[in-house]
Write a protein that holds these residues in place. Structure first.
Motif, PDB file in Angstrom:
ATOM      1  N   LEU A 261       0.812  -1.218   0.000  1.00 50.59           N
ATOM      2  CA  LEU A 261       0.000   0.000   0.000  1.00 50.59           C
ATOM      3  C   LEU A 261       0.851   1.275   0.000  1.00 50.59           C
ATOM      4  O   LEU A 261       0.378   2.338  -0.392  1.00 50.59           O
ATOM      5  N   LYS A 262       2.101   1.178   0.446  1.00 54.04           N
ATOM      6  CA  LYS A 262       2.990   2.342   0.334  1.00 54.04           C
ATOM      7  C   LYS A 262       3.235   2.691  -1.125  1.00 54.04           C
ATOM      8  O   LYS A 262       3.367   3.861  -1.486  1.00 54.04           O
ATOM      9  N   LEU A 263       3.310   1.657  -1.957  1.00 57.32           N
ATOM     10  CA  LEU A 263       3.593   1.873  -3.380  1.00 57.32           C
ATOM     11  C   LEU A 263       2.327   2.113  -4.189  1.00 57.32           C
ATOM     12  O   LEU A 263       2.355   2.848  -5.174  1.00 57.32           O
ATOM     13  N   ALA A 264       1.250   1.459  -3.792  1.00 57.81           N
ATOM     14  CA  ALA A 264      -0.003   1.566  -4.543  1.00 57.81           C
ATOM     15  C   ALA A 264      -1.160   1.668  -3.557  1.00 57.81           C
ATOM     16  O   ALA A 264      -1.835   0.678  -3.260  1.00 57.81           O
ATOM     17  N   PRO A 265      -1.395   2.879  -3.024  1.00 58.87           N
ATOM     18  CA  PRO A 265      -2.391   3.060  -1.951  1.00 58.87           C
ATOM     19  C   PRO A 265      -3.823   2.701  -2.354  1.00 58.87           C
ATOM     20  O   PRO A 265      -4.663   2.444  -1.488  1.00 58.87           O
ATOM     21  N   ASP A 266      -4.117   2.664  -3.651  1.00 55.39           N
ATOM     22  CA  ASP A 266      -5.493   2.446  -4.103  1.00 55.39           C
ATOM     23  C   ASP A 266      -5.793   0.998  -4.462  1.00 55.39           C
ATOM     24  O   ASP A 266      -6.829   0.717  -5.078  1.00 55.39           O
ATOM     25  N   LEU A 267      -4.929   0.077  -4.097  1.00 58.41           N
ATOM     26  CA  LEU A 267      -5.182  -1.326  -4.399  1.00 58.41           C
ATOM     27  C   LEU A 267      -6.486  -1.784  -3.746  1.00 58.41           C
ATOM     28  O   LEU A 267      -6.752  -1.466  -2.588  1.00 58.41           O
ATOM     29  N   SER A 268      -7.281  -2.530  -4.496  1.00 59.05           N
ATOM     30  CA  SER A 268      -8.513  -3.072  -3.905  1.00 59.05           C
ATOM     31  C   SER A 268      -8.158  -4.288  -3.043  1.00 59.05           C
ATOM     32  O   SER A 268      -7.279  -5.086  -3.415  1.00 59.05           O
ATOM     33  N   PRO A 269      -8.822  -4.445  -1.900  1.00 57.06           N
ATOM     34  CA  PRO A 269      -8.480  -5.530  -0.968  1.00 57.06           C
ATOM     35  C   PRO A 269      -8.645  -6.919  -1.594  1.00 57.06           C
ATOM     36  O   PRO A 269      -9.498  -7.136  -2.459  1.00 57.06           O
ATOM     37  N   LYS A 270      -7.821  -7.823  -1.121  1.00 58.10           N
ATOM     38  CA  LYS A 270      -7.839  -9.200  -1.605  1.00 58.10           C
ATOM     39  C   LYS A 270      -7.709 -10.150  -0.413  1.00 58.10           C
ATOM     40  O   LYS A 270      -7.243  -9.771   0.664  1.00 58.10           O
ATOM     41  N   VAL A 271      -8.093 -11.400  -0.643  1.00 52.39           N
ATOM     42  CA  VAL A 271      -7.757 -12.471   0.285  1.00 52.39           C
ATOM     43  C   VAL A 271      -6.478 -13.116  -0.240  1.00 52.39           C
ATOM     44  O   VAL A 271      -6.403 -13.511  -1.411  1.00 52.39           O
ATOM     45  N   LEU A 272      -5.467 -13.185   0.603  1.00 52.34           N
ATOM     46  CA  LEU A 272      -4.179 -13.753   0.234  1.00 52.34           C
ATOM     47  C   LEU A 272      -3.901 -14.982   1.085  1.00 52.34           C
ATOM     48  O   LEU A 272      -4.365 -15.086   2.221  1.00 52.34           O
ATOM     49  N   LYS A 273      -3.126 -15.888   0.543  1.00 47.19           N
ATOM     50  CA  LYS A 273      -2.635 -17.024   1.308  1.00 47.19           C
ATOM     51  C   LYS A 273      -1.121 -16.909   1.399  1.00 47.19           C
ATOM     52  O   LYS A 273      -0.450 -16.704   0.384  1.00 47.19           O
ATOM     53  N   MET A 274      -0.592 -17.017   2.604  1.00 47.78           N
ATOM     54  CA  MET A 274       0.850 -16.891   2.819  1.00 47.78           C
ATOM     55  C   MET A 274       1.372 -18.161   3.482  1.00 47.78           C
ATOM     56  O   MET A 274       0.868 -18.590   4.519  1.00 47.78           O
ATOM     57  N   THR A 275       2.363 -18.777   2.855  1.00 49.00           N
ATOM     58  CA  THR A 275       3.062 -19.911   3.465  1.00 49.00           C
ATOM     59  C   THR A 275       4.553 -19.623   3.404  1.00 49.00           C
ATOM     60  O   THR A 275       5.030 -18.932   2.502  1.00 49.00           O
ATOM     61  N   SER A 276       5.287 -20.136   4.378  1.00 44.30           N
ATOM     62  CA  SER A 276       6.716 -19.858   4.410  1.00 44.30           C
ATOM     63  C   SER A 276       7.471 -20.957   5.140  1.00 44.30           C
ATOM     64  O   SER A 276       7.014 -21.457   6.165  1.00 44.30           O
ATOM     65  N   ASP A 277       8.624 -21.344   4.580  1.00 44.63           N
ATOM     66  CA  ASP A 277       9.528 -22.213   5.332  1.00 44.63           C
ATOM     67  C   ASP A 277      10.804 -21.464   5.707  1.00 44.63           C
ATOM     68  O   ASP A 277      11.820 -22.062   6.024  1.00 44.63           O
TER      69      ASP A 277
END
Length: 287
Positions: free
Chosen positions: A61-77
């Protein structure tokens, strides 16, 4: 859309705040669907926000403040606060999320510049974006970087079950060092980089263990470093060094020495994970 960002290791001993490698463990971000509010589905623990306060979304959002909200999935090892670039990977992921969803058409160079400004130094974010081995400087607000192929080897990460925040690890560093010592420290780093470019890992590893910039000051926070270094020298590994600010220690080994090195590490009386990785040559990927 899926975004994959590699783990990274910074410094490589004397390449302090300048040298880094990308590693074959990953943060994965998947864009699932439109939503009324930002939501991140993950199983990374209650300390990691699942809403718009997450660093990933804050960065985007710092780079693109007008992005429409999304559902994201985050996985990490990528383990948190262990010196393997976990926060850098999230920043790099946030920049790419904004780039794709906001159609910013950022170049690789622009991504490295933006990520460095956010992170404060380029040694983790540059290899996360570019992959492989990257040498970079951040001087007068400008990032200069060079990517090069890292010689073939296995990378063993010895990851203690304790957190070590970068802020704590930085607090033990001196405000200045004598000029003569700085010249020596610089020459060691220069030889290390030249050896890597020349494919000479035995010499590069030797220089990695002669760092004068940070490891001596951080040893009291990572007492296992000397133990692991003694083991690696005995077995014939190329070199062992603190990964980033620690507490993880990386050991570069010829493939034929890896199993023996892992067996010796397993005997240490410290609760730790031991991961065998390789160099990630691609950097951030979007599928």
């Amino acid at each position: 859309m899926k975004i994959r960002i590699p783990a990274t290791s910074a410094n490589l001993g004397p390449g302090f705040d300048s040298c880094g490698i990308a590693l074959s463990q990953y943060l994965n971000i998947e864009v699932l669907e439109e939503a009324k509010e930002w939501k991140i589905v993950h199983t990374l623990g209650s300390d990691i926000p699942s809403d718009s306060t997450n660093l990933l979304i804050q960065t985007a959002l710092k780079l693109a403040p007008d992005l429409s909200p999304k559902v994201l999935k985050m996985t990490s090892d990528i383990p948190l606060a262990r010196g393997l670039g976990s926060s850098s990977s999230v920043i790099v992921g946030g920049i790419e999320l904004a780039n794709r969803l906001g159609n910013l058409n950022l170049s690789q160079k622009e991504k490295v510049q933006i990520a460095t400004e956010m992170e404060g130094h380029p040694d983790n974010v540059a290899p996360a974006i570019c992959g492989d081995f990257v040498v970079a400087s951040y001087v007068d607000g400008q990032v200069y970087s060079v990517k090069h192929h890292f010689p073939l080897c296995d990378v063993i990460a010895y990851i203690p079950d304790v957190h070590l925040l970068t802020s704590e690890s930085r607090s033990v560093l001196p405000a200045s060092i004598p000029y003569k010592e700085a010249v020596q420290a610089s020459s060691i780093a220069n030889v290390m980089i030249a050896a890597i470019l020349n494919g000479n890992l035995p010499l590069a590893g030797l220089m990695m263990e002669k760092d004068r910039w940070h490891e001596a000051y951080r040893k009291k926070l990572v007492p296992h470093l000397d133990q692991i270094r003694n083991l690696s020298q005995k077995i014939g590994a190329y070199g062992a060094f603190l990964s980033g600010a620690g507490p993880t220690v990386l050991i570069l080994t010829p493939e034929e020495k890896t199993d023996q090195m892992v067996q010796e590490l397993e005997k240490l009386p410290i609760s730790a994970a031991i991961n065998v990785m390789s160099i990630d040559q691609e950097g951030i990927q979007v599928f």
